[in-house]
Design a protein around this motif. Structure first.
Motif, PDB file in Angstrom:
ATOM      1  N   VAL A  12       0.917  -1.163  -0.137  1.00 39.04           N
ATOM      2  CA  VAL A  12       0.125  -0.012   0.069  1.00 39.04           C
ATOM      3  C   VAL A  12       0.868   1.228  -0.081  1.00 39.04           C
ATOM      4  O   VAL A  12       1.801   1.362   0.883  1.00 39.04           O
ATOM      5  CB  VAL A  12      -1.070  -0.110   1.219  1.00 39.04           C
ATOM      6  CG1 VAL A  12      -1.885   1.199   1.333  1.00 39.04           C
ATOM      7  CG2 VAL A  12      -1.703  -1.192   1.259  1.00 39.04           C
ATOM      8  N   LEU A  13       0.724   2.088  -1.100  1.00 37.48           N
ATOM      9  CA  LEU A  13       1.516   3.389  -1.270  1.00 37.48           C
ATOM     10  C   LEU A  13       0.766   4.589  -0.772  1.00 37.48           C
ATOM     11  O   LEU A  13      -0.470   4.728  -0.910  1.00 37.48           O
ATOM     12  CB  LEU A  13       2.164   3.519  -2.447  1.00 37.48           C
ATOM     13  CG  LEU A  13       2.745   2.203  -3.307  1.00 37.48           C
ATOM     14  CD1 LEU A  13       3.358   2.614  -4.847  1.00 37.48           C
ATOM     15  CD2 LEU A  13       3.900   1.914  -2.425  1.00 37.48           C
ATOM     16  N   GLU A  14       1.531   5.576  -0.207  1.00 39.27           N
ATOM     17  CA  GLU A  14       1.136   6.834   0.126  1.00 39.27           C
ATOM     18  C   GLU A  14       2.095   7.866  -0.124  1.00 39.27           C
ATOM     19  O   GLU A  14       3.032   7.666   0.375  1.00 39.27           O
ATOM     20  CB  GLU A  14       0.546   6.881   1.717  1.00 39.27           C
ATOM     21  CG  GLU A  14      -0.178   8.348   1.999  1.00 39.27           C
ATOM     22  CD  GLU A  14      -0.640   8.131   3.165  1.00 39.27           C
ATOM     23  OE1 GLU A  14      -0.106   8.802   4.225  1.00 39.27           O
ATOM     24  OE2 GLU A  14      -1.966   7.611   3.413  1.00 39.27           O
ATOM     25  N   ASP A  15       1.824   8.713  -1.170  1.00 32.52           N
ATOM     26  CA  ASP A  15       2.708  10.077  -1.422  1.00 32.52           C
ATOM     27  C   ASP A  15       4.120   9.271  -1.901  1.00 32.52           C
ATOM     28  O   ASP A  15       5.225   9.768  -1.416  1.00 32.52           O
ATOM     29  CB  ASP A  15       3.043  10.684  -0.322  1.00 32.52           C
ATOM     30  CG  ASP A  15       1.712  11.509   0.174  1.00 32.52           C
ATOM     31  OD1 ASP A  15       1.010  11.879  -0.810  1.00 32.52           O
ATOM     32  OD2 ASP A  15       1.460  11.847   1.426  1.00 32.52           O
ATOM     33  N   GLY A  16       4.117   8.061  -2.506  1.00 36.92           N
ATOM     34  CA  GLY A  16       5.428   7.521  -3.132  1.00 36.92           C
ATOM     35  C   GLY A  16       6.127   6.635  -2.087  1.00 36.92           C
ATOM     36  O   GLY A  16       7.278   6.097  -2.485  1.00 36.92           O
ATOM     37  N   ARG A  17       5.567   6.525  -0.981  1.00 37.13           N
ATOM     38  CA  ARG A  17       6.080   5.685   0.046  1.00 37.13           C
ATOM     39  C   ARG A  17       5.337   4.418   0.375  1.00 37.13           C
ATOM     40  O   ARG A  17       4.169   4.486   0.419  1.00 37.13           O
ATOM     41  CB  ARG A  17       6.541   6.391   1.328  1.00 37.13           C
ATOM     42  CG  ARG A  17       7.194   7.904   1.279  1.00 37.13           C
ATOM     43  CD  ARG A  17       7.238   8.403   2.494  1.00 37.13           C
ATOM     44  NE  ARG A  17       7.599   7.596   3.660  1.00 37.13           N
ATOM     45  CZ  ARG A  17       6.800   7.181   4.678  1.00 37.13           C
ATOM     46  NH1 ARG A  17       5.501   7.757   4.562  1.00 37.13           N
ATOM     47  NH2 ARG A  17       7.189   6.514   5.773  1.00 37.13           N
ATOM     48  N   ILE A  18       5.795   3.376   0.840  1.00 38.64           N
ATOM     49  CA  ILE A  18       5.314   2.062   1.373  1.00 38.64           C
ATOM     50  C   ILE A  18       4.760   2.371   2.764  1.00 38.64           C
ATOM     51  O   ILE A  18       5.661   2.556   3.601  1.00 38.64           O
ATOM     52  CB  ILE A  18       5.943   0.879   1.048  1.00 38.64           C
ATOM     53  CG1 ILE A  18       6.537   0.434  -0.168  1.00 38.64           C
ATOM     54  CG2 ILE A  18       5.346  -0.426   1.658  1.00 38.64           C
ATOM     55  CD1 ILE A  18       7.342  -0.513  -0.529  1.00 38.64           C
ATOM     56  N   ILE A  19       3.430   2.214   3.097  1.00 39.16           N
ATOM     57  CA  ILE A  19       3.105   2.642   4.238  1.00 39.16           C
ATOM     58  C   ILE A  19       2.588   1.227   5.025  1.00 39.16           C
ATOM     59  O   ILE A  19       2.274   0.949   6.048  1.00 39.16           O
ATOM     60  CB  ILE A  19       2.097   3.512   4.290  1.00 39.16           C
ATOM     61  CG1 ILE A  19       0.677   3.129   3.706  1.00 39.16           C
ATOM     62  CG2 ILE A  19       2.399   4.869   3.927  1.00 39.16           C
ATOM     63  CD1 ILE A  19      -0.616   4.101   3.717  1.00 39.16           C
ATOM     64  N   ASN A  20       2.454   0.246   4.150  1.00 39.28           N
ATOM     65  CA  ASN A  20       1.809  -1.323   4.593  1.00 39.28           C
ATOM     66  C   ASN A  20       2.070  -2.087   3.582  1.00 39.28           C
ATOM     67  O   ASN A  20       2.092  -1.813   2.503  1.00 39.28           O
ATOM     68  CB  ASN A  20       0.223  -0.895   5.001  1.00 39.28           C
ATOM     69  CG  ASN A  20       0.005  -2.216   6.013  1.00 39.28           C
ATOM     70  OD1 ASN A  20       0.741  -2.980   6.642  1.00 39.28           O
ATOM     71  ND2 ASN A  20      -1.173  -2.171   6.292  1.00 39.28           N
TER      72      ASN A  20
END
Length: 322
Positions: free
Chosen positions: A114-122
């Motif tokens: 799961v990505l958010e703002d280009g980062r993996i958050i989960n």
């Protein structure tokens, strides 16, 4: 299958390769040997029970094989473009963890990021509801084995009794480490089923150039590989692969997207979109074998005058009389 990951690792300069084996592992060891013919050195690590990928990594560290940064490449995965691009990213950025992602049609079969703002958050293992279509594929880089062991010590077996690689990676995410990812721009296959194996075969045949080194007195049409020692008296329509010392009889036809491996004898019949493994005999008269996987040292034979298509999934050392 496992030779593709090995070749990709050797291609980026890795010479010490640990191969984790379990049930029937002696067959893998017998086939691959000590690694010298691949320009590498193989070390075999035995995993007595199927406790997951994270457990296999832990064993490799605990037995002393891994003592510096390392790459894990699952033996049933194929990346069309290998690892060169990703090894450059790792060398330039030196992340704590690097993983590859691929867009998939059925995320419920995979661990997904799961990505958010280009980062993996989960990372979620085999989600029942849609959260992402980005599967975590079977190539992972870890910079520090001590950190990996620290993460592993916090894991508990999943519902299937395994220490999941997704949970190991998730520990690094949750603790703020630099987990870098790339979405692969080529095709990728996770070959866990006969259907997946055939899909990988079709993709590989699509990118294989023609090469004729065997003896052809029959008819070759399209992009075909005929290896040294092979004899083709019948017809072959490419893309297709005819392995070393294979024999295609005058009453046999090998159709598109088929691979006839080492020392296979196709005496009669048609083969289409199928994989026939080493030392197998196919003698099926007027029948057509389609979308099939036939294991090595097997026989498929028709003793009657039959017509039409048949589809088989046959293990090694099998005998099928129709």
């Amino acid at each position: 299958m496992i030779e593709y990951p090995i070749e990709h690792l050797v291609d980026i300069g890795i010479r010490d390769i640990g191969i984790v084996v379990g049930y029937l592992g002696e067959l893998i060891r017998e086939y691959l040997g000590d690694g010298s013919r691949y320009g590498s050195r193989f070390h075999y690590i035995r995993q007595e029970e199927r406790k997951g990928i994270a457990h296999a990594i832990h064993l490799s560290i605990a037995e002393g094989f891994i003592n510096e940064s390392f790459i894990v490449y699952l033996g049933d995965n194929i990346l069309s473009k290998g690892l060169r691009k990703y090894s450059r990213i790792i060398a330039e950025e030196d992340p704590d963890v690097f993983i590859l992602l691929a867009r998939v049609k059925d995320p419920s079969r995979f661990g997904v990021a799961v990505l958010e703002d280009g980062r993996i958050i989960n990372i979620i293992e085999k989600p029942k509801e849609f959260v992402s279509d980005l599967a975590v594929i079977g190539v992972y880089y870890f910079r520090d084995p001590d950190l990996v062991e620290r993460a592993y010590s916090t894991l508990k077996p999943s519902w299937r009794g395994e220490y999941e690689i997704t949970e190991l990676i998730k520990w690094f995410i949750d603790h703020g480490y630099n987990v870098r990812y790339e979405i692969t721009d080529g095709w990728w296959k996770d070959v866990g089923t006969p259907e997946g194996l055939l899909e990988a075969l079709y993709l590989l045949l699509d990118s294989t150039p023609s090469r004729i080194e065997g003896e052809v007195s029959g008819e070759i049409t399209g992009r075909v590989v005929v290896e040294k020692g092979a004899i083709v008296e019948g017809k072959v329509y490419g893309p297709a692969y005819i392995g070393p010392n294979a024999y295609i009889g005058e009453n046999a036809i090998v159709e598109h997207y088929s691979s006839v491996e080492r020392s296979v004898r196709v005496v009669s019949g048609k083969i289409a979109r199928s994989l026939i493994m080493d030392d197998t005999i196919v003698d099926i008269g007027s029948l057509r074998l389609i979308e099939s996987v036939v294991g090595r040292n097997s026989m498929v034979k028709s003793t009657r005058e039959l017509h039409g298509d048949i589809k088989l999934e046959v293990s090694n050392f099998s005998k099928i009389i129709i």
